[in-house]
Design a protein around this motif. Structure first.
Motif, PDB file in Angstrom:
ATOM      1  N   ALA A   1       1.097  -1.313   0.221  1.00 58.65           N
ATOM      2  CA  ALA A   1       0.375   0.317   0.166  1.00 58.65           C
ATOM      3  C   ALA A   1       0.662   0.838  -0.370  1.00 58.65           C
ATOM      4  CB  ALA A   1      -0.409   0.038   1.104  1.00 58.65           C
ATOM      5  N   PHE A   2       0.385   2.447  -0.003  1.00 55.47           N
ATOM      6  CA  PHE A   2       1.049   4.034  -0.539  1.00 55.47           C
ATOM      7  C   PHE A   2       2.269   2.922  -1.090  1.00 55.47           C
ATOM      8  CE2 PHE A   2      -1.278   3.030   3.917  1.00 55.47           C
ATOM      9  CZ  PHE A   2      -1.914   3.977   3.605  1.00 55.47           C
ATOM     10  N   ALA A   3       2.222   2.959  -2.570  1.00 57.73           N
ATOM     11  CA  ALA A   3       3.159   2.558  -3.306  1.00 57.73           C
ATOM     12  C   ALA A   3       3.823   4.400  -3.206  1.00 57.73           C
ATOM     13  CB  ALA A   3       2.786   2.309  -4.948  1.00 57.73           C
ATOM     14  N   HIS A   4       3.035   5.337  -3.811  1.00 58.33           N
ATOM     15  CA  HIS A   4       3.745   6.802  -4.274  1.00 58.33           C
ATOM     16  C   HIS A   4       4.137   7.405  -3.039  1.00 58.33           C
ATOM     17  CE1 HIS A   4       0.557   5.915  -7.710  1.00 58.33           C
ATOM     18  NE2 HIS A   4       1.987   6.274  -7.989  1.00 58.33           N
ATOM     19  N   ASP A   5       3.227   7.364  -1.765  1.00 64.55           N
ATOM     20  CA  ASP A   5       4.038   7.189  -1.020  1.00 64.55           C
ATOM     21  C   ASP A   5       6.071   6.904  -0.076  1.00 64.55           C
ATOM     22  OD1 ASP A   5       2.500   9.669   0.202  1.00 64.55           O
ATOM     23  OD2 ASP A   5       1.639   7.911   1.315  1.00 64.55           O
ATOM     24  N   ARG A   6       6.021   5.766  -0.914  1.00 64.48           N
ATOM     25  CA  ARG A   6       7.444   5.000   0.160  1.00 64.48           C
ATOM     26  C   ARG A   6       8.673   5.256  -1.896  1.00 64.48           C
ATOM     27  NH1 ARG A   6       6.010   3.157   4.367  1.00 64.48           N
ATOM     28  NH2 ARG A   6       4.757   1.709   4.603  1.00 64.48           N
ATOM     29  N   ALA A   7       7.640   5.779  -2.548  1.00 67.29           N
ATOM     30  CA  ALA A   7       8.496   6.469  -4.139  1.00 67.29           C
ATOM     31  C   ALA A   7       8.871   7.544  -3.181  1.00 67.29           C
ATOM     32  CB  ALA A   7       7.532   6.285  -5.274  1.00 67.29           C
ATOM     33  N   ARG A   8       8.144   8.276  -3.243  1.00 65.17           N
ATOM     34  CA  ARG A   8       8.855   9.409  -1.799  1.00 65.17           C
ATOM     35  C   ARG A   8       9.521   9.245  -1.667  1.00 65.17           C
ATOM     36  NH1 ARG A   8       2.999  10.723  -2.878  1.00 65.17           N
ATOM     37  NH2 ARG A   8       2.445  11.632  -4.528  1.00 65.17           N
ATOM     38  N   GLU A   9       9.257   8.295  -0.247  1.00 66.23           N
ATOM     39  CA  GLU A   9      10.336   7.997   0.991  1.00 66.23           C
ATOM     40  C   GLU A   9      11.760   8.377   0.121  1.00 66.23           C
ATOM     41  OE1 GLU A   9      10.443   5.116   3.848  1.00 66.23           O
ATOM     42  OE2 GLU A   9       8.570   5.706   3.659  1.00 66.23           O
TER      43      GLU A   9
END
Length: 90
Positions: free
Chosen positions: A43-51
């Motif tokens: 879940a939250f793939a885009h958040d992981r990418a930004r991180e």
């Protein structure tokens, strides 16, 4: 399979991009085009990418880029619909 991109720039102006792909069964993968880092996320793939871009590359000012293919297919379907409706009225 759907692909979107998350990109940002570091302090030196270098652009860093991560691809977020959604495969069968909603399996999501993030792949960094800069360093080759790959990770499967639930879940939250885009958040992981930004991180990853922030911690590993010091990038900020994120933008989410979408593939143009779904828009093109939707537009083509709409045009076909209009042509069919114009022929139906006669």
């Amino acid at each position: 399979m759907e692909t979107s991109r998350v990109g940002g720039e570091d302090e030196d102006g270098h652009r860093h991009v991560m691809r977020v792909t959604t495969g069968p069964g909603q399996a999501r993968h993030v792949v960094c085009d800069t360093c080759g880092h790959r990770r499967r996320v639930r879940a939250f793939a885009h958040d992981r990418a930004r991180e990853h871009l922030t911690t590993e590359h010091g990038a900020g000012g994120f933008r989410k880029e979408y593939s143009g293919l779904p828009w093109l297919l939707g537009l083509a379907a709409f045009v076909v619909f209009l042509v069919l409706m114009a022929g139906y009225r006669r």
